[in-house]
Design a protein around this motif. Structure first.
Motif, PDB file in Angstrom:
ATOM      1  N   SER A   2       0.835  -1.203   0.000  1.00  0.00           N
ATOM      2  CA  SER A   2       0.000   0.000   0.000  1.00  0.00           C
ATOM      3  C   SER A   2       0.873   1.256   0.000  1.00  0.00           C
ATOM      4  O   SER A   2       2.054   1.204   0.361  1.00  0.00           O
ATOM      5  N   PRO A   3       0.295   2.398  -0.386  1.00  0.00           N
ATOM      6  CA  PRO A   3       1.059   3.650  -0.297  1.00  0.00           C
ATOM      7  C   PRO A   3       1.585   3.904   1.124  1.00  0.00           C
ATOM      8  O   PRO A   3       2.719   4.349   1.298  1.00  0.00           O
ATOM      9  N   ARG A   4       0.770   3.596   2.132  1.00  0.00           N
ATOM     10  CA  ARG A   4       1.178   3.780   3.530  1.00  0.00           C
ATOM     11  C   ARG A   4       2.425   2.951   3.843  1.00  0.00           C
ATOM     12  O   ARG A   4       3.403   3.458   4.378  1.00  0.00           O
ATOM     13  N   THR A   5       2.388   1.673   3.507  1.00  0.00           N
ATOM     14  CA  THR A   5       3.509   0.778   3.794  1.00  0.00           C
ATOM     15  C   THR A   5       4.766   1.201   3.040  1.00  0.00           C
ATOM     16  O   THR A   5       5.864   1.209   3.605  1.00  0.00           O
ATOM     17  N   PHE A   6       4.597   1.560   1.776  1.00  0.00           N
ATOM     18  CA  PHE A   6       5.743   1.990   0.972  1.00  0.00           C
ATOM     19  C   PHE A   6       6.380   3.244   1.570  1.00  0.00           C
ATOM     20  O   PHE A   6       7.591   3.298   1.779  1.00  0.00           O
ATOM     21  N   TYR A   7       5.543   4.242   1.870  1.00  0.00           N
ATOM     22  CA  TYR A   7       6.067   5.487   2.448  1.00  0.00           C
ATOM     23  C   TYR A   7       6.766   5.217   3.774  1.00  0.00           C
ATOM     24  O   TYR A   7       7.876   5.688   4.011  1.00  0.00           O
ATOM     25  N   ARG A   8       6.116   4.475   4.655  1.00  0.00           N
ATOM     26  CA  ARG A   8       6.676   4.238   5.989  1.00  0.00           C
ATOM     27  C   ARG A   8       7.979   3.442   5.925  1.00  0.00           C
ATOM     28  O   ARG A   8       8.889   3.680   6.710  1.00  0.00           O
ATOM     29  N   THR A   9       8.085   2.515   5.004  1.00  0.00           N
ATOM     30  CA  THR A   9       9.313   1.739   4.851  1.00  0.00           C
ATOM     31  C   THR A   9      10.473   2.648   4.463  1.00  0.00           C
ATOM     32  O   THR A   9      11.553   2.600   5.070  1.00  0.00           O
ATOM     33  N   ALA A  11      10.592   5.979   4.730  1.00  0.00           N
ATOM     34  CA  ALA A  11      10.812   6.992   5.772  1.00  0.00           C
ATOM     35  C   ALA A  11      11.633   6.415   6.927  1.00  0.00           C
ATOM     36  O   ALA A  11      12.530   7.084   7.461  1.00  0.00           O
ATOM     37  N   THR A  12      11.352   5.184   7.297  1.00  0.00           N
ATOM     38  CA  THR A  12      12.118   4.531   8.360  1.00  0.00           C
ATOM     39  C   THR A  12      13.553   4.284   7.905  1.00  0.00           C
ATOM     40  O   THR A  12      14.511   4.533   8.654  1.00  0.00           O
ATOM     41  N   ALA A  13      13.714   3.825   6.680  1.00  0.00           N
ATOM     42  CA  ALA A  13      15.065   3.601   6.145  1.00  0.00           C
ATOM     43  C   ALA A  13      15.862   4.905   6.118  1.00  0.00           C
ATOM     44  O   ALA A  13      17.062   4.909   6.408  1.00  0.00           O
ATOM     45  N   GLU A  14      15.200   6.008   5.806  1.00  0.00           N
ATOM     46  CA  GLU A  14      15.875   7.305   5.772  1.00  0.00           C
ATOM     47  C   GLU A  14      16.411   7.657   7.167  1.00  0.00           C
ATOM     48  O   GLU A  14      17.544   8.109   7.311  1.00  0.00           O
ATOM     49  N   ALA A  15      15.603   7.419   8.189  1.00  0.00           N
ATOM     50  CA  ALA A  15      16.050   7.687   9.561  1.00  0.00           C
ATOM     51  C   ALA A  15      17.189   6.758   9.961  1.00  0.00           C
ATOM     52  O   ALA A  15      18.156   7.190  10.601  1.00  0.00           O
ATOM     53  N   VAL A  16      17.098   5.494   9.578  1.00  0.00           N
ATOM     54  CA  VAL A  16      18.158   4.532   9.907  1.00  0.00           C
ATOM     55  C   VAL A  16      19.474   4.948   9.244  1.00  0.00           C
ATOM     56  O   VAL A  16      20.544   4.885   9.860  1.00  0.00           O
ATOM     57  N   THR A  17      19.409   5.402   7.998  1.00  0.00           N
ATOM     58  CA  THR A  17      20.652   5.787   7.326  1.00  0.00           C
ATOM     59  C   THR A  17      21.240   7.071   7.888  1.00  0.00           C
ATOM     60  O   THR A  17      22.448   7.289   7.761  1.00  0.00           O
ATOM     61  N   TRP A  18      20.410   7.910   8.516  1.00  0.00           N
ATOM     62  CA  TRP A  18      20.984   9.052   9.253  1.00  0.00           C
ATOM     63  C   TRP A  18      21.902   8.515  10.347  1.00  0.00           C
ATOM     64  O   TRP A  18      22.978   9.058  10.597  1.00  0.00           O
ATOM     65  N   THR A  19      21.464   7.451  11.017  1.00  0.00           N
ATOM     66  CA  THR A  19      22.280   6.848  12.068  1.00  0.00           C
ATOM     67  C   THR A  19      23.602   6.347  11.494  1.00  0.00           C
ATOM     68  O   THR A  19      24.664   6.557  12.095  1.00  0.00           O
ATOM     69  N   LEU A  20      23.561   5.704  10.327  1.00  0.00           N
ATOM     70  CA  LEU A  20      24.795   5.226   9.699  1.00  0.00           C
ATOM     71  C   LEU A  20      25.738   6.387   9.378  1.00  0.00           C
ATOM     72  O   LEU A  20      26.945   6.294   9.615  1.00  0.00           O
ATOM     73  N   LEU A  21      25.181   7.471   8.857  1.00  0.00           N
ATOM     74  CA  LEU A  21      26.014   8.621   8.520  1.00  0.00           C
ATOM     75  C   LEU A  21      26.611   9.258   9.774  1.00  0.00           C
ATOM     76  O   LEU A  21      27.809   9.568   9.817  1.00  0.00           O
ATOM     77  N   ILE A  22      25.807   9.428  10.800  1.00  0.00           N
ATOM     78  CA  ILE A  22      26.303  10.022  12.046  1.00  0.00           C
ATOM     79  C   ILE A  22      27.357   9.118  12.684  1.00  0.00           C
ATOM     80  O   ILE A  22      28.401   9.595  13.147  1.00  0.00           O
ATOM     81  N   LEU A  23      27.122   7.814  12.677  1.00  0.00           N
ATOM     82  CA  LEU A  23      28.110   6.867  13.195  1.00  0.00           C
ATOM     83  C   LEU A  23      29.409   6.953  12.378  1.00  0.00           C
ATOM     84  O   LEU A  23      30.503   6.949  12.946  1.00  0.00           O
ATOM     85  N   GLY A  24      29.269   7.063  11.063  1.00  0.00           N
ATOM     86  CA  GLY A  24      30.447   7.219  10.211  1.00  0.00           C
ATOM     87  C   GLY A  24      31.236   8.468  10.559  1.00  0.00           C
ATOM     88  O   GLY A  24      32.472   8.462  10.583  1.00  0.00           O
ATOM     89  N   MET A  25      30.529   9.567  10.849  1.00  0.00           N
ATOM     90  CA  MET A  25      31.205  10.819  11.227  1.00  0.00           C
ATOM     91  C   MET A  25      31.914  10.668  12.569  1.00  0.00           C
ATOM     92  O   MET A  25      33.031  11.166  12.747  1.00  0.00           O
ATOM     93  N   ILE A  26      31.288   9.961  13.500  1.00  0.00           N
ATOM     94  CA  ILE A  26      31.922   9.723  14.805  1.00  0.00           C
ATOM     95  C   ILE A  26      33.199   8.895  14.623  1.00  0.00           C
ATOM     96  O   ILE A  26      34.231   9.188  15.218  1.00  0.00           O
ATOM     97  N   LEU A  27      33.100   7.862  13.781  1.00  0.00           N
ATOM     98  CA  LEU A  27      34.277   7.022  13.533  1.00  0.00           C
ATOM     99  C   LEU A  27      35.385   7.792  12.808  1.00  0.00           C
ATOM    100  O   LEU A  27      36.568   7.584  13.075  1.00  0.00           O
ATOM    101  N   LYS A  28      35.005   8.685  11.911  1.00  0.00           N
ATOM    102  CA  LYS A  28      36.007   9.455  11.167  1.00  0.00           C
ATOM    103  C   LYS A  28      36.664  10.509  12.049  1.00  0.00           C
ATOM    104  O   LYS A  28      37.890  10.594  12.122  1.00  0.00           O
TER     105      LYS A  28
END
Length: 153
Positions: A2-9, A11-28
């Motif tokens: 559904s549009p809801r499921t697609f959007y939420r998936t 949107a959640t992935a976008e937030a998770v990848t912020w964590t990866l980027l921030i973690l990468g900056m901490i490691l760098k």
């Protein structure tokens, strides 16, 4: 899906990848592991960031959001984790309700070329998926060719 499921998936992935980027900056910068953590986190986040903006536009058009709301949805990806409370706001206000619009209705907007194209794509999930990957991949490839803001170091 559904549009809801697609959007939420996405949107959640976008937030998770912020964590990866921030973690990468901490490691760098904190642990001094070099550029590779930011390169990996930045690439993944950039790809999902673009996918989120395309998804917000697609879902906004399908759900007949006002253009301003589509712009706000896309802009929420710029601030870390803002897609999560925005997703909750959309849910609370019923902005994710409804199915994919695969057939025309009496709505005057259904005669616009954008709605005709949208219906043609969402009625064919494989075409929609391929188009999504091509658009996101094309934007990402273009940005990689152009290079980072300020040029390469």
């Amino acid at each position: 899906m559904s549009p809801r499921t697609f959007y939420r998936t996405i949107a959640t992935a976008e937030a998770v990848t912020w964590t990866l980027l921030i973690l990468g900056m901490i490691l760098k910068y904190g642990v001094k592991l070099g550029d590779w953590p930011v390169s990996i986190g930045g690439f993944v986040h950039g790809l999902v960031f673009i996918a989120y903006v395309v998804t917000a536009t697609l879902i906004g058009l399908n759900q007949r959001w006002p253009k301003g709301l589509i712009v706000v949805a896309a802009a929420t990806s710029v601030i870390p984790y803002l897609t999560i409370p925005f997703d909750r706001w959309l849910e609370k206000h019923g902005k994710l309700d409804g199915a994919w619009r695969t057939t025309a209705s009496d709505h005057p907007g259904d005669r616009a070329w954008t709605d005709v194209a949208l219906r043609a794509m969402v009625a064919r999930p494989v075409l929609l998926g391929v188009s999504f990957v091509v658009v996101v991949g094309g934007i990402m490839a273009t940005l990689l060719i152009v290079g980072p803001p300020g040029g390469r170091a």
